[in-house]
Scaffold this motif. Structure first.
Motif, PDB file in Angstrom:
ATOM      1  N   UNK A 275      -8.257   1.024   3.611  1.00 12.96           N
ATOM      2  CA  UNK A 275      -9.722   0.873   4.041  1.00 12.96           C
ATOM      3  C   UNK A 275      -9.679  -0.488   4.950  1.00 12.96           C
ATOM      4  N   UNK A 276     -10.860  -0.499   5.297  1.00 16.13           N
ATOM      5  CA  UNK A 276     -11.194  -1.847   6.343  1.00 16.13           C
ATOM      6  C   UNK A 276     -10.779  -3.417   5.556  1.00 16.13           C
ATOM      7  N   UNK A 277     -11.055  -3.128   4.069  1.00 17.56           N
ATOM      8  CA  UNK A 277     -10.726  -4.210   3.325  1.00 17.56           C
ATOM      9  C   UNK A 277      -9.273  -4.332   3.007  1.00 17.56           C
ATOM     10  N   UNK A 278      -8.525  -3.583   3.496  1.00 14.28           N
ATOM     11  CA  UNK A 278      -7.090  -3.911   3.301  1.00 14.28           C
ATOM     12  C   UNK A 278      -6.595  -3.185   1.887  1.00 14.28           C
ATOM     13  N   UNK A 279      -7.336  -2.190   1.518  1.00 10.36           N
ATOM     14  CA  UNK A 279      -6.891  -1.584   0.064  1.00 10.36           C
ATOM     15  C   UNK A 279      -6.335  -0.086   0.441  1.00 10.36           C
ATOM     16  N   UNK A 280      -5.065   0.129  -0.447  1.00 13.18           N
ATOM     17  CA  UNK A 280      -4.552   1.312  -0.051  1.00 13.18           C
ATOM     18  C   UNK A 280      -5.263   2.678  -0.473  1.00 13.18           C
ATOM     19  N   UNK A 281      -5.155   3.686   0.063  1.00 16.77           N
ATOM     20  CA  UNK A 281      -5.779   4.918  -0.461  1.00 16.77           C
ATOM     21  C   UNK A 281      -4.626   6.127  -0.279  1.00 16.77           C
ATOM     22  N   UNK A 282      -4.644   6.968  -1.406  1.00 16.64           N
ATOM     23  CA  UNK A 282      -3.573   7.757  -1.619  1.00 16.64           C
ATOM     24  C   UNK A 282      -4.006   9.259  -1.270  1.00 16.64           C
ATOM     25  N   UNK A 283      -3.051  10.170  -1.023  1.00 22.16           N
ATOM     26  CA  UNK A 283      -3.357  11.658  -0.716  1.00 22.16           C
ATOM     27  C   UNK A 283      -2.462  12.227  -1.930  1.00 22.16           C
TER      28      UNK A 283
ATOM     29  N   UNK B   2       4.765  14.863   5.846  1.00 18.85           N
ATOM     30  CA  UNK B   2       3.479  14.310   5.930  1.00 18.85           C
ATOM     31  C   UNK B   2       3.635  12.772   6.217  1.00 18.85           C
ATOM     32  N   UNK B   3       4.196  12.213   5.397  1.00 15.44           N
ATOM     33  CA  UNK B   3       4.743  10.629   5.511  1.00 15.44           C
ATOM     34  C   UNK B   3       5.451  10.336   6.860  1.00 15.44           C
ATOM     35  N   UNK B   4       6.183  11.111   7.446  1.00 14.05           N
ATOM     36  CA  UNK B   4       6.657  10.912   8.778  1.00 14.05           C
ATOM     37  C   UNK B   4       5.585  10.754   9.845  1.00 14.05           C
ATOM     38  N   UNK B   5       4.550  11.797   9.476  1.00 16.30           N
ATOM     39  CA  UNK B   5       3.280  11.845  10.585  1.00 16.30           C
ATOM     40  C   UNK B   5       2.411  10.498  10.217  1.00 16.30           C
ATOM     41  N   UNK B   6       2.125  10.310   8.863  1.00 25.48           N
ATOM     42  CA  UNK B   6       1.241   9.171   8.618  1.00 25.48           C
ATOM     43  C   UNK B   6       1.719   7.947   8.548  1.00 25.48           C
ATOM     44  N   UNK B   7       2.796   7.735   8.474  1.00 27.09           N
ATOM     45  CA  UNK B   7       3.601   6.598   8.320  1.00 27.09           C
ATOM     46  C   UNK B   7       3.420   5.973   6.826  1.00 27.09           C
ATOM     47  N   UNK B   8       3.987   4.977   6.564  1.00 24.67           N
ATOM     48  CA  UNK B   8       4.027   3.962   5.373  1.00 24.67           C
ATOM     49  C   UNK B   8       3.379   2.959   5.350  1.00 24.67           C
ATOM     50  N   UNK B   9       2.805   2.162   4.395  1.00 28.13           N
ATOM     51  CA  UNK B   9       1.990   0.826   4.716  1.00 28.13           C
ATOM     52  C   UNK B   9       2.710  -0.248   5.061  1.00 28.13           C
ATOM     53  N   UNK B  10       2.188  -1.168   5.796  1.00 25.81           N
ATOM     54  CA  UNK B  10       2.595  -2.669   5.755  1.00 25.81           C
ATOM     55  C   UNK B  10       2.901  -3.166   4.415  1.00 25.81           C
ATOM     56  N   UNK B  11       3.777  -4.180   4.207  1.00 26.40           N
ATOM     57  CA  UNK B  11       3.784  -4.895   2.959  1.00 26.40           C
ATOM     58  C   UNK B  11       2.856  -5.800   2.760  1.00 26.40           C
ATOM     59  N   UNK B  12       2.249  -6.006   1.201  1.00 26.89           N
ATOM     60  CA  UNK B  12       1.295  -6.842   1.059  1.00 26.89           C
ATOM     61  C   UNK B  12       1.684  -8.309   1.537  1.00 26.89           C
ATOM     62  N   UNK B  13       0.734  -9.075   1.918  1.00 24.84           N
ATOM     63  CA  UNK B  13       0.478 -10.179   2.451  1.00 24.84           C
ATOM     64  C   UNK B  13       0.796 -11.300   1.210  1.00 24.84           C
ATOM     65  N   UNK B  14       1.488 -11.355   0.603  1.00 24.97           N
ATOM     66  CA  UNK B  14       1.790 -12.313  -0.635  1.00 24.97           C
ATOM     67  C   UNK B  14       3.103 -13.045  -0.747  1.00 24.97           C
TER      68      UNK B  14
END
Length: 484
Positions: free
Chosen positions: A445-453, A472-484
């Motif tokens: 999301x714009x607020x930086x929260x993950x969304x799953x399918x 699907x994942x090869x097309x959509x990609x994986x998420x960046x690591x959380x900033x912690x």
């Protein structure tokens, strides 16, 4: 080769195994890096037990193997975490509840043992929603405490396998095991931006993909299963192959796939979740995937007649059987329930002890569940579908409510609804019908929260479903690591 800490933390399971097998990375160095990461991020409360000495000793044993022996281990040096309701020899299995806080099993659950035999190393046990009866992983701070989402520590990671998901998302481990009764691998996977898998269960016989009898603190033998969770779908396929002995994934291309969009599971979504999910659909359609709207108007009604009665009725006998089989410190469900810490879980166990839904059990199991299974199977067959696709959860991660366990939520300002019902709605039908389900990251999301399918497949189509997920994942990609 000198590995930086960041480079080690960035490794997927497949990459870590390859680096260790080739001798480019020492398993002991890798495990030490992850243990340090776990200690540095202890505020997430993702783990209940960290096996410092045991994990390092296991890593050194891998490093001491000759190259040819190391190459024969499909998970050589892979660090994993295991949900705290899955039996692990020599490590606490508490299910996040006070009555079991000092219980240490004598043997590993079969799924755990197969991973260890293949070279995996257990870093520790992962926190969870108490007794797996919840989807927030918010426990009273007087006991296990709430698990925190690495993308926003003020929010839930989902549950009940919230600790496994949080640890993987936070780069404490690249993979792990959870359990799933109604969505407990897939919901936390969606809310933390990783992948989570529920394998086929069917009617529990030859259709059941994972077999861990009396090795997991249960809810329902009809619905429960262990399930792998990882940063990528390819990593889940790696663990699934080891646990089941399955061969390589089939080759699946996007062009020509027929994917069903069940209308009830696309309704009533949080706007930010729907926006991310629709954007992912557009990309998949542009790559040649055919999206097929399917009405499935009876899905929610049939599922509602099945899930609750089975889980609430079976829990009493199944939990008692586990306590006895494992020589646990308490032997009756009443003794276990008397010490439950979380009010939401205590209320559920009141229903379990009273067998409040017992009168509906036989019809749920023998009439309505077969009807649901036939209905779902006919949907796949009649529309010639490879899989069903929908947002794993109706909404993104919500704030932690330390007092009430996030008992209600509001979707875009609408009237509050029960949190568990809100998050379970989309995942539960796969559980009650026994088919395989996979959650993968759709975006943020714009607020930086993950969304799953979520992708659900026909019964027994697990490896093909994972192959579709990889595509699907090869097309959509994986998420960046959380900033912690």
């Amino acid at each position: 080769m000198t590995w930086t800490v960041d480079a080690q933390l960035a490794l997927t399971s497949t990459q870590a195994v390859e680096a260790i097998q080739s001798g480019r990375l020492k398993a002991a160095d890798y495990v030490a890096t992850l243990l340090a990461r776990a200690a540095a991020l202890s505020s997430l409360n993702a783990l209940t037990t960290l096996d410092l000495d045991g994990a390092l000793a296991a890593a050194r044993r891998v490093d001491a193997l000759p190259p040819e022996a190391k190459a024969q281990l499909p998970l050589a040096g892979l660090a994993i975490v295991v949900k705290d309701n899955i039996n692990t020899a020599g490590l606490q299995t508490s299910a996040g509840t006070p009555a079991l806080e000092n219980f240490v099993p004598k043997t590993n659950a079969p799924s755990v043992q197969r991973l260890i035999d293949a070279g995996a190393i257990v870093l520790g046990k992962a926190n969870m929603h108490e007794l797996a009866f919840g989807i927030t992983s918010t426990n009273l701070a007087t006991h296990a405490g709430p698990v925190r989402n690495p993308y926003d520590p003020t929010r839930i990671p989902g549950g009940s396998s919230g600790g496994t998901a949080a640890a993987i998302a936070a780069r404490i481990a690249p993979a792990g095991l959870g359990t799933d009764t109604g969505g407990s691998t897939r919901i936390p996977a969606a809310l933390t931006g990783i992948a989570g898998f529920r394998p086929s269960v069917g009617n529990g016989g030859a259709e059941r993909r994972y077999h861990d009898p009396n090795a997991v603190v249960p809810i329902s033998h009809t619905r429960d299963t262990v399930g792998p969770m990882a940063r990528t779908v390819a990593d889940i396929a790696l663990l699934d192959g080891v646990i089941t002995g399955a061969g390589p994934l089939p080759v699946v291309g996007l062009n020509g796939l027929r994917i069903g969009l069940p209308a009830p599971l696309w309704a009533g979504l949080e706007k930010q979740v729907e926006g991310v999910a629709r954007a992912a659909l557009n990309r998949l359609e542009a790559a040649g995937v055919s999206m097929v709207p399917v009405e499935m108007s009876e899905l929610e009604t049939l599922n509602g007649l099945v899930g609750g009665p089975i889980a609430i009725h079976e829990a009493r006998e199944d939990v008692r059987a586990w306590l006895v089989a494992n020589d646990a410190p308490v032997r009756t469900v009443a003794e276990l329930a008397a010490r439950i810490a979380s009010p939401d879980v205590r209320a559920i166990y009141d229903a379990v002890l009273a067998d409040q839904l017992g009168a509906r059990y036989e019809a749920a199991l023998n009439q309505w569940r077969p009807s649901l299974q036939q209905y779902v199977a006919a949907t796949f067959a009649d529309h010639r579908l490879d899989a069903l696709l929908f947002p794993t959860t109706r909404l993104a991660a919500v704030p932690i409510d330390d007092v009430h366990g996030s008992s209600t939520v509001s979707i875009d300002g609408a009237a509050p609804i029960d949190t568990m019902e809100a998050f379970l709605r989309n995942t539960d039908s796969a559980s009650t019908s026994g088919i395989p389900g996979l959650s993968l990251a759709a975006g943020m999301t714009r607020g930086g929260l993950p969304v799953g399918l979520e992708l659900d497949g026909p019964l027994g189509s697990d490896r093909r479903l994972l192959a579709i997920g990889v595509a699907f994942e090869e097309l959509l990609g994986v998420l960046p690591a959380p900033a912690i």
